[in-house]
Write an enzyme that holds these catalytic residues in place. Structure first.
Site, mmCIF file in Angstrom:
data_model
loop_
_atom_site.group_PDB
_atom_site.id
_atom_site.type_symbol
_atom_site.label_atom_id
_atom_site.label_comp_id
_atom_site.label_asym_id
_atom_site.label_seq_id
_atom_site.Cartn_x
_atom_site.Cartn_y
_atom_site.Cartn_z
ATOM 1 N N ASP A 87 -112.325 35.290 -63.959
ATOM 2 C CA ASP A 87 -111.641 35.864 -64.980
ATOM 3 C C ASP A 87 -111.734 35.017 -66.194
ATOM 4 O OD1 ASP A 87 -109.785 37.562 -66.254
ATOM 5 O OD2 ASP A 87 -108.085 36.877 -65.067
ATOM 6 N N LYS A 88 -110.957 35.605 -67.174
ATOM 7 C CA LYS A 88 -110.767 34.891 -68.509
ATOM 8 C C LYS A 88 -109.364 35.082 -69.261
ATOM 9 C CE LYS A 88 -110.236 36.278 -73.418
ATOM 10 N NZ LYS A 88 -109.401 37.183 -73.781
ATOM 11 N N HIS A 89 -108.878 33.976 -69.993
ATOM 12 C CA HIS A 89 -107.619 34.157 -70.293
ATOM 13 C C HIS A 89 -107.635 33.691 -71.914
ATOM 14 C CE1 HIS A 89 -103.007 34.154 -70.778
ATOM 15 N NE2 HIS A 89 -103.239 33.171 -71.475
ATOM 16 N N SER A 90 -106.858 34.245 -72.702
ATOM 17 C CA SER A 90 -106.608 33.983 -74.167
ATOM 18 C C SER A 90 -105.198 33.864 -74.493
ATOM 19 C CB SER A 90 -107.200 34.875 -74.975
ATOM 20 O OG SER A 90 -107.246 34.771 -76.228
ATOM 21 N N THR A 127 -103.744 42.733 -74.942
ATOM 22 C CA THR A 127 -104.914 43.706 -74.212
ATOM 23 C C THR A 127 -104.542 45.100 -73.703
ATOM 24 O OG1 THR A 127 -106.235 41.711 -73.752
ATOM 25 C CG2 THR A 127 -106.596 43.683 -72.513
ATOM 26 N N ARG A 175 -87.341 31.985 -70.718
ATOM 27 C CA ARG A 175 -87.886 31.144 -71.763
ATOM 28 C C ARG A 175 -87.850 31.811 -73.219
ATOM 29 N NH1 ARG A 175 -93.594 30.395 -69.951
ATOM 30 N NH2 ARG A 175 -93.711 29.475 -71.904
ATOM 31 N N SER A 190 -97.273 29.394 -66.065
ATOM 32 C CA SER A 190 -97.152 30.953 -66.216
ATOM 33 C C SER A 190 -98.340 31.376 -66.221
ATOM 34 C CB SER A 190 -96.346 30.932 -67.695
ATOM 35 O OG SER A 190 -96.271 32.517 -67.766
ATOM 36 N N LYS A 194 -100.327 33.444 -62.226
ATOM 37 C CA LYS A 194 -100.919 34.692 -62.238
ATOM 38 C C LYS A 194 -102.465 34.751 -61.788
ATOM 39 C CE LYS A 194 -99.149 36.060 -66.218
ATOM 40 N NZ LYS A 194 -98.302 34.652 -66.513
ATOM 41 N N LYS A 195 -103.137 33.813 -62.425
ATOM 42 C CA LYS A 195 -104.629 33.766 -62.153
ATOM 43 C C LYS A 195 -104.861 33.240 -60.719
ATOM 44 C CE LYS A 195 -105.387 34.977 -66.330
ATOM 45 N NZ LYS A 195 -105.993 36.512 -66.650
#
Length: 444
Positions: A87-90, A127, A175, A190, A194-195
């Site tokens: 996966d990818k996260h930005s 996204t 938060r 955070s 999830k990942k």
């Protein structure tokens, strides 16, 4: 009362220990997060915990425990697949539609991509908001549908459900209203909870920095990247981080449906967006090499690019859209499928020269002014509005050359967007020769 052995604790004692700068144990963190997920801890106590963490910080060991506990507060996906789960996260930006291109490209190269994404807030795009502009696309599928789509198509992009890391959803909501969003400790847990819940083998992180990014300086971006790397690797999935430039929009469109249209055109091979594709291929190339699907970074980079040339990414993207409720011929029908704003008008520069800098946040706020983004998490957004044909640093403009084309719902917002676009660009009569790299560095 705080009796660790019997796990009988008081939330206020844990908050006090963190307030006083003490390191919390695994048991303390696990108990607090478990009780928070069960709704037995008050909003005030969660807010106090967030502020204590923001002010005093956490060790890497605490961050790992917090991430793992938030992951275990909900369902964790398991897989039995023929390739790596990646996966990818930005960290977010403007004109950033990387996920929509990278997920199918990675799948076309042999990976499986269960991408849990988020929505935009403020000047950054999300996204899920882009995907919501596609008629029928379900950004909140059941976990069974999400998993089956990954297994049969190769990738699925959807939002966090109530079953995935529910403790994170509760903590993030607090938060957002207590000025603790910027805590690297809480950001790390955070993102990664999830990942971790998605059952990943590896994760590539796109850490944006620049005037349109959440982390504006390279120093802050590096600190976040290193935290994510240490915690991700500490939890057992390979984690890679790359710093990328957000000193101008990543592509020439900003706005949900307009960015989806840009993605479709790239998938169909109709246009070329050098900065956007450089980031997509760099992230993908590093990931493919790290998980053994490429012999080197360069090989991985070229494999990702080839998927856009041979149509494999396009095929997978369209199958994903169909599996999650959209049109089975979405790529062909895109021009009639996507929503369109009633007004479209070019805005030109008031002087002649070279674009030397861009206020990227201002462009994101321009989308917000048009109604295409959120000030609050519960705002309703207009998917059709935004900008296309945005000029870039180094481009030459004059009073006949558009800075952008504005898509608006009404004359009032159109007029405001024109002012914001003109203010966002700095024009110098001296031609700028310098070229800017979109990839700053890989963090190890």
């Amino acid at each position: 009362m705080l009796i660790i052995g019997e796990l009988r604790m008081l939330a206020q004692e844990i908050i006090q220990r963190k307030r006083d700068g003490k390191e919390l144990t695994n048991d303390e963190i696990a108990w607090f997060i478990t009780e928070m997920a069960k709704d037995t801890i008050s909003e005030a106590q969660i807010a106090a915990f967030a502020m204590a963490t923001f002010l005093k910080g956490m060790s890497i060991s605490e961050r790992i425990s917090l991430t793992e506990s938030m992951c275990k507060s909900g369902k964790q996906l398991t897989w039995n697949l023929s390739g790596p789960v990646i996966d990818k996260h930005s960290t977010g930006g403007v004109g950033d539609c990387v996920s929509l291109l990278l997920a199918p490209a990675l799948a076309a190269c042999g990976g499986f991509v269960p991408m849990v994404s988020g929505r935009g807030l403020g000047h950054t795009g999300g996204t899920l908001d882009k995907l919501d502009s596609i008629p029928g696309y379900n950004t909140k599928p059941t976990i069974d549908l999400f998993q089956s789509t990954v297994e049969t198509v190769g990738c699925a992009i959807a939002g966090q459900t109530d079953e995935i890391a529910p403790a994170d959803k509760r903590l993030y909501a607090v938060r957002d209203v207590t000025a603790t969003v910027e805590s690297i400790d809480l950001i790390t847990s955070s993102i990664l909870s999830k990942k971790l819940s998605a059952g990943l083998d590896a994760l590539v992180l796109d850490i944006k920095c620049g005037n349109g990014a959440f982390m504006r300086s390279k120093k802050k971006a590096r600190n976040l990247a290193k935290s994510l790397l240490r915690v991700g690797n500490g939890l057992g999935f390979k984690t890679i981080a790359i710093l990328t430039d957000m000193n101008e929009p990543l592509c020439s469109s900003a706005g949900n449906a307009l960015e989806v249209l840009k993605v479709v055109n790239i998938l169909k091979g109709d246009i070329k967006e050098d900065r956007l594709l450089e980031v997509v291929c760099a992230l993908g190339g590093n990931m493919l090499f790290e998980v053994g699907l490429a012999s080197s970074y360069i090989d991985g980079f070229n494999r990702i690019r080839k998927t856009f040339q041979n149509g494999k990414s396009a095929e997978i993207f369209e199958r994903m859209v169909f599996n999650l409720g959209g049109n089975s011929n979405f790529l062909k029908a895109v021009n009639t499928e996507l929503p369109k704003a009633p007004l479209a008008e070019d805005v030109c520069a008031l002087s002649e020269g070279c674009i030397t800098s861009v206020d990227t946040t201002a462009i994101g706020l321009g989308v917000l002014a048009l109604g295409g983004a959120r000030r609050r998490s519960d705002d309703i957004i207009d998917y059709a509005v935004g900008f296309e044909n945005l000029v870039a640093r180094g481009d030459h403009v004059d009073n006949q050359v558009p800075l952008a084309r504005i898509h608006a719902r009404d004359e009032k917002s159109l007029k405001l967007a024109k002012l914001m676009i003109r203010k966002a660009y700095r024009i110098d009569r001296q031609k700028m020769i310098k070229k800017y790299s979109t990839i700053f560095e890989k963090i190890r």
